[in-house]
Write an enzyme that holds these catalytic residues in place. Structure first.
Site, mmCIF file in Angstrom:
data_model
loop_
_atom_site.group_PDB
_atom_site.id
_atom_site.type_symbol
_atom_site.label_atom_id
_atom_site.label_comp_id
_atom_site.label_asym_id
_atom_site.label_seq_id
_atom_site.Cartn_x
_atom_site.Cartn_y
_atom_site.Cartn_z
ATOM 1 N N LYS A 156 0.344 3.562 -2.987
ATOM 2 C CA LYS A 156 -0.684 4.338 -3.430
ATOM 3 C C LYS A 156 -0.672 5.636 -3.434
ATOM 4 C CE LYS A 156 -3.947 0.733 -1.151
ATOM 5 N NZ LYS A 156 -4.596 0.663 0.182
ATOM 6 N N TYR A 207 -2.396 -3.032 -10.563
ATOM 7 C CA TYR A 207 -2.881 -2.918 -9.178
ATOM 8 C C TYR A 207 -2.004 -3.956 -8.261
ATOM 9 C CZ TYR A 207 -4.240 -2.503 -4.215
ATOM 10 O OH TYR A 207 -4.329 -2.469 -2.863
ATOM 11 N N TYR A 219 -5.279 4.357 7.442
ATOM 12 C CA TYR A 219 -6.573 3.706 7.449
ATOM 13 C C TYR A 219 -7.241 4.215 8.661
ATOM 14 C CZ TYR A 219 -3.821 1.002 4.574
ATOM 15 O OH TYR A 219 -2.846 0.668 3.563
ATOM 16 N N VAL A 254 1.292 -3.784 3.843
ATOM 17 C CA VAL A 254 1.125 -4.839 4.707
ATOM 18 C C VAL A 254 2.272 -5.672 4.323
ATOM 19 C CG1 VAL A 254 -1.508 -5.342 4.640
ATOM 20 C CG2 VAL A 254 -0.231 -5.866 2.709
ATOM 21 N N SER A 295 0.922 -1.242 0.070
ATOM 22 C CA SER A 295 0.283 0.144 -0.041
ATOM 23 C C SER A 295 0.852 1.132 -0.019
ATOM 24 C CB SER A 295 -0.958 -0.139 1.313
ATOM 25 O OG SER A 295 -2.226 -0.966 1.171
HETATM 26 N N1 GLN Z 1 -1.786 -5.664 -1.898
HETATM 27 C C1 GLN Z 1 -2.443 -5.295 -0.623
HETATM 28 C C2 GLN Z 1 -4.038 -5.637 -0.821
HETATM 29 O O1 GLN Z 1 -4.568 -4.865 -1.830
HETATM 30 C C3 GLN Z 1 -2.138 -3.954 -0.317
HETATM 31 C C4 GLN Z 1 -2.625 -3.700 1.168
HETATM 32 C C5 GLN Z 1 -1.895 -3.053 2.127
HETATM 33 O O2 GLN Z 1 -0.801 -2.894 2.144
HETATM 34 N N2 GLN Z 1 -2.475 -2.368 3.137
HETATM 35 O O3 GLN Z 1 -4.505 -6.217 -0.082
#
Ligand code: GLN
Length: 614
Positions: free
Chosen positions: A79, A200, A252, A270, A76
């Protein structure tokens, strides 16, 4: 403290910030809370013991501690960069029409959309998938490479990609698939779901290290200018909007708590990474795969909390004192230019010294600093010339530049001429000042403060009836050094001298050579400089130079014609003979010399005083 390394070279002591990061690393290594993400099966293979911290400064230094070079997937943390890329690629209007900027208060993988059936913000999966969709609209099959290159510009190197993690998420990511279909049915996604998700999933599998993340964060903190490569990788607009959504939604459903406690815009992934970008200060990257219930790295959060509290870095806990931006504020009576002036010029300048105000500034010309300076001007009698010395100014903010331009306009309206010194033409500050003051005719600039003061003095002399004619020819009788000599003595002196003509730029006297004559300038102007280039004085017709020959056997300064010039050169041997013939005149000349030297000493002392008392 310095120590000697085994190979004999000097090694500096450890910077305290590095020591602090070392201590954080040692302390939080013991924390085994949280769990490695395994909803993407391949991520479950990460070594939970890995722990790396890196901090990049905006002058381009990178501190690294622990496993700062271990690669892991960006997840993430991609992003914010893809959001910035979308803003710069498709324009803000298009991006903002598809994705909101409101915090959702939901976990990252929430399937909920806002009231308009759009993603809440680009930091949750729904918004990020929408961003990847926008890039896919713009770049088609090239979308992923386009994103990978953009992230690489932030990191300052080409970033690799983890095929296994990508394949693993692609095979299992049904929740993201559900989100993407929801976006497509609401027309947020225009292209096919599988091609957008492919972009993505791939962008999430880009490999970075804690060091990369620190540099990427530092680039965000630096208005998009990568402090290592010097490249402007995105527009400042895209960067500030990206930091905004990181601030409100980067962590988040922990975002509110985060900005309350840590106060640094951040983004987690993550894979175990946390990226924190403190505007105008630093970028932090950490890697530790054990996550808390929000999907944020446990140790990474600890590091950020500690850094923020130990150094008081919360971005809303700031103060500033604009008064430190002025280091000297005076009129020319306290600090005249080094140009030797004739008596009538001195009189004019003494009477009208308040017409030239000099303000020496230091540091950043920010909104508050420029406002403060403008009030110092408004509060006192209005001079005809204001010289702003910017030699010690290190930067100019946009707001500062805007106020500078408005202040210059205000001064122009009151017929005040602005004289700038110390701005290098072509420098960034110069460009900004020119851009904002375009069209103003009351702004002059000189590189040297002394030249600026001299120019303003000339204007004052001229405005008050003094003639500034460099081409007039003066006679020996007008020389202060020869004041008090009789006509007969002057005629004798003239007969032993030779009239010399110099071209502009011609060297007349060279430092280090024997001093064998004294010069009396008849017309034009000469520059007296020290061998290193330091300018001591500008002399005009009626002044003597090389007069130190009367005291010292060797020339201590260079003298160069500043324009076509003529001078009487009187050899020292002849002058000695003249002194014997006219003992009274000889004594008078030495007394005049002593008076001139005393004058110079007073001026030099005032200059030192001006510099040290402020
Ligand atoms: N690729 C992960 C997902 O879409 C990224 C989520 C994250 O890092 N919070 O679940």
């Amino acid at each position: 403290m310095k120590t000697v390394a085994a190979n004999g070279t000097w090694v500096g002591s450890k910077p305290p910030l590095l020591r602090f990061l070392d201590e954080c690393h040692a302390k939080f290594s013991a924390d085994d809370d949280g769990a490695v993400a395994d909803y993407i099966p391949e991520l479950g293979k990460a070594d939970p013991a890995h722990f790396g911290i890196s901090l990049a400064t905006l002058d381009g230094h990178v501190y690294e501690v622990g496993d700062s070079k271990v690669p892991f997937t960006v997840q993430s943390m991609s992003k914010p960069f893809v959001f910035a890329l979308a803003l710069d690629t498709l324009g803000a209007a298009r991006v903002e029409s598809a994705i909101g900027v409101e915090p959702s208060g939901d976990p990252f993988n929430s399937i909920r959309l806002n009231a308009e059936n759009h993603p809440f913000n680009p930091m949750v999966n729904a918004g990020a998938i929408a961003c990847s969709g926008l890039i896919h609209e713009a770049r088609d099959d090239d979308a992923f490479e386009y994103i990978r290159e953009a992230l690489g510009r932030f990191a300052g190197r080409t970033l690799a990609f983890d095929e296994a993690v990508y394949a693993s998420e692609s095979a299992t990511g049904d929740r993201n698939r559900a989100i993407a279909y929801l976006l497509r049915t609401n027309a947020v996604l225009k292209d096919r779901v599988d091609s957008v998700l492919d972009v993505y999933f791939r962008q999430c599998a880009i490999l970075v290290t804690a060091r990369d993340i620190a540099v990427m964060a530092a680039t965000l903190a630096n208005r998009g200018l990568n402090p290592l490569t010097g490249q402007q990788v995105m527009t400042p607009y895209a960067i500030s909007r990206t930091l905004s959504v990181m601030t409100s939604s980067g962590m988040y459903d922990y975002a509110g708590e985060w900005i309350y406690r840590v106060g640094i815009p951040a983004k987690s992934g993550v894979g175990g990474g946390i990226l924190a970008a403190l505007p105008a200060r630093l970028g932090l990257g950490s890697y530790s795969p054990r996550l808390d219930s929000h999907g944020n790295s446990v140790r990474g959060i600890r590091v950020c909390e500690s850094l923020s509290s130990h150094y008081d870095l919360h971005m809303l806990n700031r103060s500033d004192d604009a008064r430190t931006s002025i280091i000297a504020d005076y009129t020319i009576s306290k600090n005249p230019s080094r140009r030797s002036r004739r008596p009538h010029e001195r009189d004019i300048l003494a009477t009208h010294h308040e017409q030239v105000r000099v303000i020496e500034l230091v540091g950043t010309l920010s909104f508050s600093n420029v406002d403060y300076v403008s009030r110092q001007l408004a509060g006192k009698p209005r001079p005809q010339f204001v010289i702003f010395d910017l030699h010690r100014v290190t930067s100019l903010t946009r707001a500062g530049a805007r106020l500078v331009a408005e202040e210059f306009r205000e001064l122009a309206a009151h017929h005040v001429t602005v004289v700038l010194s110390g701005v290098k033409r072509g420098s960034r500050e110069w460009d900004i000042i020119r851009e904002w003051t375009g069209g103003l005719t009351n702004v002059r600039d000189f590189y040297l403060l002394d030249t600026a003061i001299e120019w303003a003095e000339d204007q004052i002399v001229y405005r008050h009836g003094g003639a500034i004619d460099f081409h007039e020819t003066t006679e020996l009788s007008e020389q202060p050094l020869l004041a008090g000599l009789s006509t007969e003595e002057l005629t004798d002196l003239a007969s032993i001298g030779t009239v010399r003509h110099y071209r502009a730029g011609e060297k007349i006297v060279e430092a280090g050579t024997p001093a064998a004559s004294v010069f009396f300038l008849r017309s034009g102007a000469v520059l007296v400089t020290l061998p290193g280039g330091v300018r001591l004085a500008t002399l005009t017709a009626g002044m003597a130079f090389g007069e130190m020959a009367l005291l010292e056997p060797t020339r201590t300064a260079d003298v160069t014609a500043d324009m076509a010039a003529t001078a009487y050169e009187i050899p020292l041997r002849e002058f000695e003979r003249f002194r014997k013939q006219h003992p009274r005149a000889g004594e008078r000349v030495m007394r005049n010399l002593a008076l001139l030297l005393a004058d110079r000493l007073i001026v030099a002392n005032t200059k030192i005083d001006v510099l040290t008392s402020n």
